[in-house]
Write a protein that holds these residues in place. Structure first.
Motif, mmCIF file in Angstrom:
data_model
loop_
_atom_site.group_PDB
_atom_site.id
_atom_site.type_symbol
_atom_site.label_atom_id
_atom_site.label_comp_id
_atom_site.label_asym_id
_atom_site.label_seq_id
_atom_site.Cartn_x
_atom_site.Cartn_y
_atom_site.Cartn_z
ATOM 1 N N ARG A 1 87.598 4.507 73.807
ATOM 2 C CA ARG A 1 87.967 5.118 72.655
ATOM 3 C C ARG A 1 88.665 5.805 72.427
ATOM 4 N NH1 ARG A 1 81.860 5.936 69.499
ATOM 5 N NH2 ARG A 1 82.226 8.114 70.544
ATOM 6 N N VAL B 1 77.040 5.150 69.700
ATOM 7 C CA VAL B 1 77.835 6.728 68.906
ATOM 8 C C VAL B 1 79.071 7.520 68.865
ATOM 9 C CG1 VAL B 1 76.923 9.241 69.880
ATOM 10 C CG2 VAL B 1 76.127 6.815 71.120
ATOM 11 N N GLU B 2 79.238 7.295 67.174
ATOM 12 C CA GLU B 2 80.169 7.897 66.790
ATOM 13 C C GLU B 2 79.980 9.322 66.919
ATOM 14 O OE1 GLU B 2 81.396 5.513 64.490
ATOM 15 O OE2 GLU B 2 80.115 4.182 65.077
ATOM 16 N N GLU B 3 79.213 10.262 67.375
ATOM 17 C CA GLU B 3 79.872 11.883 67.885
ATOM 18 C C GLU B 3 80.110 11.830 68.964
ATOM 19 O OE1 GLU B 3 78.454 15.296 65.683
ATOM 20 O OE2 GLU B 3 76.927 14.296 64.763
ATOM 21 N N GLU B 4 80.643 12.605 69.225
ATOM 22 C CA GLU B 4 81.002 12.842 70.855
ATOM 23 C C GLU B 4 80.159 13.893 71.088
ATOM 24 O OE1 GLU B 4 83.677 12.114 73.514
ATOM 25 O OE2 GLU B 4 84.739 10.976 71.267
ATOM 26 N N ALA B 5 79.622 13.253 72.328
ATOM 27 C CA ALA B 5 78.497 13.375 73.099
ATOM 28 C C ALA B 5 78.129 14.777 74.256
ATOM 29 C CB ALA B 5 77.577 12.020 73.614
ATOM 30 N N PHE C 1 84.284 5.891 78.506
ATOM 31 C CA PHE C 1 84.360 4.775 77.395
ATOM 32 C C PHE C 1 84.732 5.772 76.236
ATOM 33 C CE2 PHE C 1 82.314 4.221 73.052
ATOM 34 C CZ PHE C 1 82.373 2.616 73.376
ATOM 35 N N SER C 2 84.486 6.835 76.240
ATOM 36 C CA SER C 2 85.452 7.777 75.050
ATOM 37 C C SER C 2 86.661 7.701 75.348
ATOM 38 C CB SER C 2 84.272 8.825 74.668
ATOM 39 O OG SER C 2 85.159 10.510 75.548
ATOM 40 N N VAL D 1 73.319 7.403 74.371
ATOM 41 C CA VAL D 1 74.652 7.081 74.681
ATOM 42 C C VAL D 1 75.289 6.819 76.115
ATOM 43 C CG1 VAL D 1 76.773 8.758 75.680
ATOM 44 C CG2 VAL D 1 74.859 9.701 73.961
ATOM 45 N N TYR E 1 80.152 7.608 80.128
ATOM 46 C CA TYR E 1 80.072 8.228 79.615
ATOM 47 C C TYR E 1 81.126 8.753 79.059
ATOM 48 C CZ TYR E 1 80.182 10.287 74.579
ATOM 49 O OH TYR E 1 80.073 10.131 73.534
ATOM 50 N N ARG F 1 92.700 13.909 77.743
ATOM 51 C CA ARG F 1 93.132 13.823 76.661
ATOM 52 C C ARG F 1 94.408 14.875 76.250
ATOM 53 N NH1 ARG F 1 88.594 12.206 72.861
ATOM 54 N NH2 ARG F 1 87.127 12.028 73.637
#
Lengths: 306, 318
Positions: free
Chosen positions: B193, A259-263, B189-190, A252, B186, B160
């Protein structure tokens, strides 16, 4: 070779208010059995997200938080079992650069006083203080005159240099750096990373560098440890870990786009990545994974590799 | 291309004790509807001021000049600013620090309803609740979050919620000002995205402000590199990352640690000049490794490729 510093099975917990209108406290585990070591002249990077316990690890080493269990061994001596005077002698060999330089230095003191402050506790005479101040300022590329100025007049990059100078003034063997570049701009951050690389060469220092950014850590670290919710999930040579991350959580951090899912991490189960791990088995929820040796000085805490 | 944002010789300054200090200098840019456009540069280069100007959130002591059009409507013309009716329905800003933009005394659901009612007029209870749930699902938060107070959320979840609040009035243009700077690698990045996915799904025009060029790669179609209040290079994101021409852009790219590459990071000597202390001619000149005599004149735009514009006299010699 025996490590310069090692922590073994270290546990640290904090009590935080329950929140809401409820009274009382709940216990939050910041470190849950961490074992790591750094050898003389080696640089160890520690990466992980917010709340992974990486800063707490450094604070435990220099005695800012008290571990509940475990040992911290410096050159064969368990720091936690030593008396105060012995501990002080050891701690001068460990320099600490805290997170956010602007928040960790007294704005009313001059830069010179801030840098020599660690020497006061050691009873170093005034004249050698002046001499040492001059030499550490030179090491971090700051002009001598800066000693008389206030920390507030300096830019973020210069403040970070002052913090590094203060950590170096006791001539440590090991430097602990907590997010040395997170509050800095791209160009200043490059300057600090270059400085850290140079200092290590000229002084032969060991580092433990904590950061959430695996790329900047990889620039200064020989080995890298990945932490998740107070546990080390993988530790190995930087090039190996980055080229082929083995633990799901390391993946991750190294390749977030894959990574597709929320980690999300879950402290309630034995392995923090249980909720989304592609390889999960029943025992991952209940039984904590043991370290598996997958290469030279390369450990992964995952049942999948057993 | 239908333009969502068009600025022509747009300058922005602040009236401070020392007098009027110009922070953004004659900015001309065009961003199409549904495009994601990134502004990168070091702190103090005027990125946020550009973002606040587009979002109509300049403080009262700010002075503007030139033209800014949003969805074909003049928002700034000379020293006049007409944002009433544009803020919310047309343009919104996602703040840098989500924690500071949420009300600690209201639940997430109440805050979202408040924004919905302010922009869409009176809604029935059921309709409001339905829209709140829709907004939460857009930003991939579970429905229970509506009942929760901001302090019960993590940093990533707060960001969010801040995005959901920004999207409540169904805007066309979203300005995201360093939306990830308070987050770990991380989460950065999320969130990036998520913004990209929302931009595509809702057809938003996204202005993404960051100092992280690698993040721009995930999010943006085009990038403008800003230095000392001026755009120095503008191109499609790949062209910037793989074929940068301006010496500042090149140094900026080489200052970022890349994995498994232990080559020395670029040192850009010195720091960007503070606003109001700009030299005539090219403003990067004092820090530039290839500066020469001609750089004392204002650089003219050179088109070095399709849509790849650079403001540098010496771009061939780098």
């Amino acid at each position: 070779m025996s490590p310069l510093l090692s922590v073994e099975d270290l546990y640290v917990a904090f009590r935080t208010p329950k929140g809401g209108l409820g009274l009382g406290y709940r216990v939050v585990w910041a470190l849950r059995g961490v074992s790591l070591g750094v050898e003389e002249g080696e640089s160890l990077g520690v990466v992980g997200g917010s709340g992974s316990g990486k800063s707490t690890l450094l604070k435990a080493v220099i005695g800012l938080v008290k571990p509940l269990k475990g040992s911290i061994i410096y050159q064969g001596l368990d720091i936690l079992k030593l008396g105060w005077s012995q501990r002080k002698r050891i701690l001068r060999e460990i320099g600490y650069v805290p997170q956010e330089p602007s928040q960790s230095m007294d704005p009313k003191m001059s830069v010179g006083d801030i840098v020599v402050e660690p020497l006061l506790a050691l009873g170093v005479p005034r004249r050698s203080q002046e001499h040492l101040l001059g030499s550490v300022l030179e090491l971090v590329d700051l002009p001598r005159e800066i000693g008389g100025r206030s920390i507030r007049e300096l830019s973020g990059g210069m403040q970070q240099r002052v913090a590094i100078a203060r950590a170096l003034i006791t001539k440590p063997k090991l430097l602990l750096l907590d997010e040395p570049t997170s509050s800095l701009d791209v160009s200043t951050s490059a300057q600090i990373l270059n400085l850290l690389k140079d200092l290590r060469e000229t002084l032969g220092l060991s580092y433990i560098v904590v950061s959430h950014d695996i790329d900047s850590v990889s620039y200064v670290a020989d080995r890298v440890a990945v932490m998740a919710l107070g546990m080390v999930v993988e530790v190995g040579p930087t090039d190996r870990v980055l080229a082929e991350p083995l633990h799901p959580y390391t993946r991750v951090l190294v390749d977030p786009e894959k990574v597709e899912e929320e980690a999300t991490l879950d402290p309630e189960v034995a392995c923090p990545v249980y909720r989304w791990c592609p390889w999960r088995e029943d025992r991952c929820a209940t039984e904590r994974p043991r370290p598996v040796e997958v290469g030279r000085r390369h450990l992964v805490m995952c049942w999948n590799y057993l | 291309m239908v333009l969502a944002i068009r600025s022509y010789r747009l300058s922005v300054g602040y009236e401070v004790d020392e007098g009027l200090v110009w922070v953004v200098d004659r900015l001309s840019l065009e961003v199409g509807v549904g495009e994601s456009y990134c502004l990168v540069g070091e702190s103090g280069c005027g990125k946020s001021t550009i973002g606040n100007t587009i979002a109509g959130l300049l403080p009262p002591y700010a002075v503007t000049d030139g033209i800014l059009e949003l969805m074909g409507v003049k928002a700034v013309e000379g020293r006049l600013r007409r944002f009433n009716g544009l803020r919310g329905r047309v343009v919104v800003r996602i703040p840098q620090d989500p924690a500071a933009s949420l009300n600690p005394f209201l639940t997430v659901g109440e805050q979202l309803e408040e924004v919905l009612k302010a922009h869409l007029g009176q809604l029935t209870e059921a309709e409001a609740r339905r829209r709140v749930q829709h907004l939460l699902s857009l930003v991939k938060l579970p429905p229970e979050v509506a009942e929760v107070y901001p302090h019960q959320l993590s940093g990533g979840m707060k960001q969010r919620v801040a995005i959901a609040l920004a999207l409540a009035p169904s805007p066309k243009v979203v300005v995201a000002d360093e939306p990830t700077s308070a987050l770990d690698a991380y989460l950065k990045f999320s969130i990036a995205r998520l913004l990209k996915a929302l931009q595509l799904a809702l057809g938003l025009t996204l202005i993404f402000i960051t100092h992280d060029l690698t993040l721009a790669r995930y999010v943006c179609d085009r990038v403008a590199v800003v230095y000392a209040g001026r755009v120095v290079e503008e191109a499609r994101t790949v062209d910037i990352l793989e074929g940068a021409v301006h010496p500042y852009t090149k140094l900026l790219l080489r200052a970022v640690p890349r994995r498994l590459n232990s080559g020395r990071l670029a040192d850009i000597p010195g720091a960007p000049p503070p606003p109001g202390r700009y030299l005539p001619g090219c403003r990067f000149r004092p820090r530039c490794p290839i500066a020469s005599e001609e750089c004392t004149k204002d650089p003219e735009v050179v088109e070095v490729g399709e849509g790849h514009r650079v403001y540098c006299w010496r771009w061939r010699s780098g």
